[in-house]
Write a protein that holds these residues in place. Structure first.
Motif, PDB file in Angstrom:
ATOM      1  N   ASP A 132      -9.415  -2.872   7.054  1.00  0.00           N
ATOM      2  CA  ASP A 132      -8.073  -3.321   7.228  1.00  0.00           C
ATOM      3  C   ASP A 132      -6.983  -3.466   8.167  1.00  0.00           C
ATOM      4  O   ASP A 132      -6.300  -4.893   8.267  1.00  0.00           O
ATOM      5  CB  ASP A 132      -7.398  -2.006   6.475  1.00  0.00           C
ATOM      6  N   GLN A 164       0.450  -1.072  -0.132  1.00  0.00           N
ATOM      7  CA  GLN A 164       0.091   0.345  -0.355  1.00  0.00           C
ATOM      8  C   GLN A 164       0.768   1.381   0.190  1.00  0.00           C
ATOM      9  O   GLN A 164       0.377   2.568  -0.575  1.00  0.00           O
ATOM     10  CB  GLN A 164      -0.348   0.016   1.753  1.00  0.00           C
ATOM     11  N   ARG A 179       1.503   3.052  -3.165  1.00  0.00           N
ATOM     12  CA  ARG A 179       0.688   3.985  -3.605  1.00  0.00           C
ATOM     13  C   ARG A 179      -0.145   4.867  -3.233  1.00  0.00           C
ATOM     14  O   ARG A 179      -0.336   6.545  -3.741  1.00  0.00           O
ATOM     15  CB  ARG A 179      -0.644   2.367  -3.658  1.00  0.00           C
ATOM     16  N   ILE A 180      -0.121   5.537  -1.927  1.00  0.00           N
ATOM     17  CA  ILE A 180       0.123   6.745  -1.296  1.00  0.00           C
ATOM     18  C   ILE A 180       0.958   8.162  -2.199  1.00  0.00           C
ATOM     19  O   ILE A 180       0.155   8.798  -2.282  1.00  0.00           O
ATOM     20  CB  ILE A 180       0.059   6.622  -0.179  1.00  0.00           C
ATOM     21  N   ALA A 221      -8.342   7.407  -3.617  1.00  0.00           N
ATOM     22  CA  ALA A 221      -7.278   6.143  -3.453  1.00  0.00           C
ATOM     23  C   ALA A 221      -5.809   6.800  -3.066  1.00  0.00           C
ATOM     24  O   ALA A 221      -5.661   5.838  -1.771  1.00  0.00           O
ATOM     25  CB  ALA A 221      -5.712   5.672  -5.308  1.00  0.00           C
ATOM     26  N   SER A 242      -5.980   3.184   4.943  1.00  0.00           N
ATOM     27  CA  SER A 242      -6.378   1.629   5.268  1.00  0.00           C
ATOM     28  C   SER A 242      -4.424   1.129   5.772  1.00  0.00           C
ATOM     29  O   SER A 242      -4.023   0.117   6.264  1.00  0.00           O
ATOM     30  CB  SER A 242      -5.985   0.828   3.535  1.00  0.00           C
ATOM     31  N   GLN A 268      -0.873   0.190  -8.548  1.00  0.00           N
ATOM     32  CA  GLN A 268      -1.620   1.645  -8.738  1.00  0.00           C
ATOM     33  C   GLN A 268      -2.313   2.508 -10.374  1.00  0.00           C
ATOM     34  O   GLN A 268      -3.385   2.236 -10.556  1.00  0.00           O
ATOM     35  CB  GLN A 268      -0.961   2.281  -7.758  1.00  0.00           C
ATOM     36  N   TRP A 319     -12.358   1.515   5.309  1.00  0.00           N
ATOM     37  CA  TRP A 319     -11.398   0.924   4.693  1.00  0.00           C
ATOM     38  C   TRP A 319     -10.262   0.386   6.338  1.00  0.00           C
ATOM     39  O   TRP A 319      -9.082  -0.645   6.506  1.00  0.00           O
ATOM     40  CB  TRP A 319     -11.015   1.019   3.753  1.00  0.00           C
ATOM     41  N   GLN A 375      -6.257   4.749   0.564  1.00  0.00           N
ATOM     42  CA  GLN A 375      -5.147   3.593   1.044  1.00  0.00           C
ATOM     43  C   GLN A 375      -3.921   4.192   2.596  1.00  0.00           C
ATOM     44  O   GLN A 375      -3.625   3.342   2.902  1.00  0.00           O
ATOM     45  CB  GLN A 375      -3.993   3.911  -0.348  1.00  0.00           C
TER      46      GLN A 375
END
Length: 420
Positions: A231, A47, A50-51, A345, A352, A110, A227, A349
């Motif tokens: 998670d 993850q 992706r952030i 996102a 998450s 991503q 989320w 994320q």
């Protein structure tokens, strides 16, 4: 939807292979460490990049060919699978190798996911958005039925190397299917000469777009909180089952397959039905149903409870997910969806990742010791959750599931969310 279904079939094959590899890696890491933190960190490192990348990925999706970006994502995932396979065969594979590969894969995955989501709006009319989103859930949960069962059986027979070889074959199918499908590209707005100021405007566009629309902002807050709580539980799911069953990979695979079956049924119903007319209603009811089911799952200590509870939990996710996705597809213009979806996102994320990061240490250092015989929490919750290995993770899982239910209730109480 013919071209979309063709694309969907190729991506589904790849999902099955990737899910088999993920299951096999989960067993390998647990056998190597017996620590929930090690598995939580695998999810966290997937993850984390992706952030930071999502805003840039959103610009790429709006400015570049989406089909090409999806192909790059598949190709990089295949190369990473080959790398891990070679390290394993040469007996040099270490957990940090897997973390690095997960981080790199997270970057390109991503981009691929954003390109795939944005492509939906250009491949079909708005009245098919919920169906298309539900088919994406159908692919994910369909892979969850097939992959864990196959991987659980094959892991002892062909090992990690054999499962990774199957994964590589599915990547080939996905890339071949992608090449054969035409994905319409929306018109790209003309841009002034790139400057530092212009780049900052591009990166912040999605944030400004959402903030200026209160209903989207409220929806995003709800999704992020959901989320975060989800998670925390997701990080504990596999180690909790393995700890409570004596590392039985087949039992874990059976429960994951039940999850897939529930998800497939939910996605099939939505794809035929088209989803509720009030999409926000489907979103809120799905959240509440998932929370209630997961609470029951946390209190289970046998397959007779785990399987139906997991089935019911997963049944709700295509409903809440497709309703949420349809709202965003309808309310965000296609030519800016890459940047806006990237912002969404980033926020989701980040929530998450925080959940994943705290779940492992909380389980290993606080809840597991406290739920051992004689522990300070065992005296309170031991009668309903049991004690010993996995009991502490079950208690933390129950707390996270209660959080899902509270988010749904709070979201319903907010008029902005009910009016989305």
């Amino acid at each position: 939807m013919q071209k979309f279904i063709q694309l969907w079939l190729g991506q589904t094959a790849s999902m099955i292979g990737s899910a088999m590899s993920a299951f096999a890696l989960t067993i390998w890491i647990w056998e190597s460490t017996s620590q929930a933190t090690a598995l939580a960190l695998l999810m966290f490192f997937t993850q984390l990049p992706r952030i930071f990348l999502a805003p840039v990925a959103g610009i790429l999706v709006d400015r570049c060919n989406r089909k090409f970006l999806m192909g790059i994502g598949d190709a990089v995932s295949a190369l990473l699978t080959v790398t891990i396979l070679l390290l394993y065969i040469s007996q040099n594979l270490q957990i940090w190798h897997i973390y690095v590969a997960a981080a790199i894969n997270g970057i390109f995955d991503q981009i691929q996911q954003l390109a795939y989501s944005a492509a939906i709006a250009t491949m079909m009319p708005e009245n098919h958005y919920s169906r298309a989103s539900s088919l994406s859930f159908l692919a994910s949960y369909g892979a969850s039925i097939i992959a864990p069962t196959l991987a659980g059986i094959l892991y002892s027979a062909i090992g990690l190397s054999g499962i990774f070889t199957i994964d590589l074959a599915t990547f080939t199918i996905a890339i071949a299917t992608l090449v054969s499908v035409k994905i319409p590209q929306p018109a790209i707005a003309s841009n002034p000469q790139p400057t530092r100021f212009h780049l900052l405007q591009e990166l912040s566009f999605g944030f400004r777009y959402i903030i200026e629309r209160p209903s989207l902002l409220a929806l995003l807050v709800s999704v992020s909180l959901f989320w975060f709580a989800h998670d925390i539980g997701a990080a504990l799911y596999s180690p909790m089952i393995l700890a409570r069953t004596g590392n039985n990979a087949r039992i874990l695979g059976t429960i994951l397959s039940a999850a897939g079956a529930g998800g497939v049924l939910g996605a099939s119903i939505v794809s035929i039905w088209g989803g509720p007319k009030r999409r926000i209603r489907g979103f809120l009811l799905g959240m509440a149903g998932a929370g209630l089911s997961k609470i029951v799952f946390a209190f289970g200590q046998a397959l007779s409870i785990w399987i139906p509870a997991q089935f019911c939990s997963s049944f709700n996710f295509p409903i809440l997910g497709s309703s949420n996705e349809a709202i965003w597809l309808a309310k965000v213009a296609p030519e800016v969806q890459g940047r806006v979806f990237a912002t969404r996102a980033v926020i989701v994320q980040l929530a998450s990742a925080i959940g994943l990061l705290i779940a492992g240490p909380l389980a290993d250092r606080v809840f597991e010791p406290a739920m051992q015989p004689g522990g300070f929490l065992a005296a309170i919750f031991g009668g309903i959750l049991g004690t010993g290995a996995g009991a502490g993770m079950a208690l933390l899982y129950a707390i996270s599931a209660l959080g899902l239910l509270l988010v749904a209730v709070g979201a319903y109480a907010c008029r902005l969310r009910r009016d989305a």
